[in-house]
Design a protein around this motif. Structure first.
Motif, mmCIF file in Angstrom:
data_model
loop_
_atom_site.group_PDB
_atom_site.id
_atom_site.type_symbol
_atom_site.label_atom_id
_atom_site.label_comp_id
_atom_site.label_asym_id
_atom_site.label_seq_id
_atom_site.Cartn_x
_atom_site.Cartn_y
_atom_site.Cartn_z
ATOM 1 N N VAL A 74 -1.471 9.305 11.159
ATOM 2 C CA VAL A 74 -1.715 9.300 9.716
ATOM 3 C C VAL A 74 -3.057 9.913 9.347
ATOM 4 O O VAL A 74 -3.231 10.436 8.246
ATOM 5 N N PHE A 75 -4.017 9.875 10.267
ATOM 6 C CA PHE A 75 -5.327 10.456 9.976
ATOM 7 C C PHE A 75 -5.249 11.983 9.938
ATOM 8 O O PHE A 75 -5.868 12.633 9.101
ATOM 9 N N TYR A 76 -4.452 12.536 10.832
ATOM 10 C CA TYR A 76 -4.351 13.991 10.910
ATOM 11 C C TYR A 76 -3.147 14.542 10.139
ATOM 12 O O TYR A 76 -2.992 15.762 10.036
ATOM 13 N N ALA A 77 -2.309 13.667 9.621
ATOM 14 C CA ALA A 77 -1.159 14.112 8.825
ATOM 15 C C ALA A 77 -1.010 13.152 7.652
ATOM 16 O O ALA A 77 -0.053 12.380 7.562
ATOM 17 N N ARG A 78 -1.954 13.208 6.723
ATOM 18 C CA ARG A 78 -2.053 12.257 5.624
ATOM 19 C C ARG A 78 -0.776 12.107 4.786
ATOM 20 O O ARG A 78 -0.432 11.002 4.358
ATOM 21 N N PRO A 79 0.003 13.182 4.534
ATOM 22 C CA PRO A 79 1.201 13.032 3.697
ATOM 23 C C PRO A 79 2.230 12.042 4.231
ATOM 24 O O PRO A 79 3.041 11.511 3.468
ATOM 25 N N ILE A 80 2.222 11.789 5.552
ATOM 26 C CA ILE A 80 3.229 10.877 6.097
ATOM 27 C C ILE A 80 2.794 9.422 6.016
ATOM 28 O O ILE A 80 3.558 8.530 6.382
ATOM 29 N N LEU A 81 1.585 9.173 5.507
ATOM 30 C CA LEU A 81 1.029 7.823 5.535
ATOM 31 C C LEU A 81 1.923 6.765 4.882
ATOM 32 O O LEU A 81 2.200 5.727 5.495
ATOM 33 N N PRO A 82 2.404 6.957 3.642
ATOM 34 C CA PRO A 82 3.252 5.903 3.055
ATOM 35 C C PRO A 82 4.522 5.665 3.858
ATOM 36 O O PRO A 82 4.987 4.525 3.972
ATOM 37 N N TYR A 83 5.082 6.733 4.420
ATOM 38 C CA TYR A 83 6.268 6.584 5.260
ATOM 39 C C TYR A 83 5.931 5.793 6.532
ATOM 40 O O TYR A 83 6.711 4.939 6.971
ATOM 41 N N ALA A 84 4.755 6.095 7.116
ATOM 42 C CA ALA A 84 4.346 5.423 8.348
ATOM 43 C C ALA A 84 4.091 3.937 8.118
ATOM 44 O O ALA A 84 4.468 3.087 8.932
ATOM 45 N N LEU A 85 3.444 3.604 7.003
ATOM 46 C CA LEU A 85 3.200 2.204 6.679
ATOM 47 C C LEU A 85 4.521 1.447 6.528
ATOM 48 O O LEU A 85 4.705 0.353 7.075
ATOM 49 N N ALA A 86 5.448 2.035 5.774
ATOM 50 C CA ALA A 86 6.738 1.384 5.549
ATOM 51 C C ALA A 86 7.563 1.337 6.838
ATOM 52 O O ALA A 86 8.305 0.381 7.077
ATOM 53 N N PHE A 87 7.432 2.360 7.680
ATOM 54 C CA PHE A 87 8.126 2.394 8.976
ATOM 55 C C PHE A 87 7.703 1.197 9.825
ATOM 56 O O PHE A 87 8.537 0.497 10.408
ATOM 57 N N ALA A 88 6.389 0.968 9.887
ATOM 58 C CA ALA A 88 5.879 -0.175 10.655
ATOM 59 C C ALA A 88 6.385 -1.484 10.072
ATOM 60 O O ALA A 88 6.731 -2.420 10.808
ATOM 61 N N ALA A 89 6.451 -1.564 8.734
ATOM 62 C CA ALA A 89 6.956 -2.780 8.084
ATOM 63 C C ALA A 89 8.423 -3.020 8.434
ATOM 64 O O ALA A 89 8.825 -4.146 8.749
ATOM 65 N N GLY A 90 9.241 -1.980 8.369
ATOM 66 C CA GLY A 90 10.656 -2.120 8.691
ATOM 67 C C GLY A 90 10.870 -2.551 10.130
ATOM 68 O O GLY A 90 11.730 -3.402 10.423
ATOM 69 N N ALA A 91 10.070 -1.982 11.038
ATOM 70 C CA ALA A 91 10.188 -2.346 12.445
ATOM 71 C C ALA A 91 9.793 -3.804 12.658
ATOM 72 O O ALA A 91 10.437 -4.534 13.428
ATOM 73 N N PRO A 128 0.820 -1.226 0.000
ATOM 74 C CA PRO A 128 0.000 0.000 0.000
ATOM 75 C C PRO A 128 0.850 1.271 0.000
ATOM 76 O O PRO A 128 0.485 2.266 -0.635
ATOM 77 N N ALA A 129 1.995 1.240 0.709
ATOM 78 C CA ALA A 129 2.866 2.416 0.739
ATOM 79 C C ALA A 129 3.374 2.754 -0.659
ATOM 80 O O ALA A 129 3.431 3.927 -1.051
ATOM 81 N N ILE A 130 3.726 1.730 -1.421
ATOM 82 C CA ILE A 130 4.201 1.950 -2.789
ATOM 83 C C ILE A 130 3.062 2.445 -3.678
ATOM 84 O O ILE A 130 3.238 3.356 -4.493
ATOM 85 N N ASP A 131 1.886 1.846 -3.520
ATOM 86 C CA ASP A 131 0.722 2.269 -4.311
ATOM 87 C C ASP A 131 0.392 3.741 -4.079
ATOM 88 O O ASP A 131 0.044 4.471 -5.010
ATOM 89 N N MET A 132 0.503 4.176 -2.831
ATOM 90 C CA MET A 132 0.173 5.562 -2.499
ATOM 91 C C MET A 132 1.166 6.553 -3.084
ATOM 92 O O MET A 132 0.886 7.750 -3.166
ATOM 93 N N SER A 133 2.341 6.064 -3.468
ATOM 94 C CA SER A 133 3.397 6.950 -3.956
ATOM 95 C C SER A 133 3.534 6.923 -5.473
ATOM 96 O O SER A 133 4.503 7.462 -6.021
#
Length: 268
Positions: A210-227, A63-68
């Protein structure tokens, strides 16, 4: 009131309360048995690793890639930056936070030197590993509320279900060794479920961010994946392979991966 009409932060809270509850259910096994076969524990830990690996890709990285995609040839950047960032963050926390891996002697405690008990260090280790899981569920629900085309409520619920399923052996992995060492059933259960308590906190933070700062969403998704991948490779898989049950643990990984992939593709 229907679930889909709830605020995404509330959805994330409910989803991670479920994952915490399954952790507690796994920890409650100590009320039924003093010990569990190491073969069973290793296989279930392998299953948990498979679920985490599959969830990291299908529910988070893809999803992070799709959003970008609007970035054109640079669409990989948010996913790559977020993924590495999540792994580096967990590595830094791992370096400094006092904790002890399962079945390791006290001499191998990691992080800054403290005089904490073995049980406390074990719980801190599992709690550290549960942070990215709660964050992943929260970010997934936040993505749905942000009206991201590739994010669906069914997919977020599938992720919560998959994380919940793999939390069962994690709860057992804490409570059973403590019971084996002579701790009372209630204390073993308490410490086992305590490790999952951080998931609702991380989930709420992730959903709100991510709800209140939508632009960071792909980064946040990938951040969780990396962790999550860091935790899987650094702790869960090695723990499942440290006995003579490597083949069973490996098949557990395959089965867990297949279950999570099926849940995400079928429901998402």
């Amino acid at each position: 009131m229907q679930f889909e009409t709830l605020n995404p932060v509330v959805q994330a809270l409910l989803g991670t309360m479920f994952t915490w509850g399954v952790t507690a259910l796994g920890a409650a096994v100590v009320f039924l048995a003093r010990d569990i076969s190491k073969r069973v524990l290793d296989t279930m830990l392998g299953f948990a690793a498979g679920v985490m690996i599959a969830a990291s890709y299908w529910s988070l990285l893809a999803p992070a890639i799709d959003m970008s995609e609007h970035l054109g040839t640079w669409s990989f950047v948010p996913a790559a930056v977020g993924f590495v960032g999540g792994a580096v963050f967990l590595r830094l926390v791992d370096m400094f936070l006092p904790h002890l891996h399962l079945n390791a002697p006290m001499s191998e405690a990691e992080g800054v030197s403290v005089s904490w008990k073995r049980s406390t260090l074990l719980v801190v280790a599992i709690t550290l590993h549960n942070i990215p899981e709660g964050l992943a569920v929260g970010v997934a629900f936040g993505a749905v509320a942000a009206n991201i085309e590739s994010a669906t409520l069914a997919g977020a619920m599938a992720l919560a279900l998959g994380i919940g399923i793999q939390n069962f052996p994690e709860g057992m992995a804490v409570s059973v060794p403590l019971r084996r060492e002579g701790m009372s059933r209630f204390k073993s259960f308490w410490y086992g479920q305590l490790s999952g308590m951080v998931e609702p906190i991380a989930g709420v933070i992730g959903a709100a961010a991510v709800f209140y700062a939508r632009p960071i969403l792909p980064y946040a998704l990938a951040f969780a994946a990396g962790a999550m991948i860091f935790v899987t490779v650094e702790e869960v898989i090695p723990e499942s392979q440290n006995s003579d049950n490597g083949d069973l643990a490996t098949m557990g990984v395959i089965f867990g991966f297949t279950v999570m992939m099926t849940l995400d593709v079928a429901l998402g």
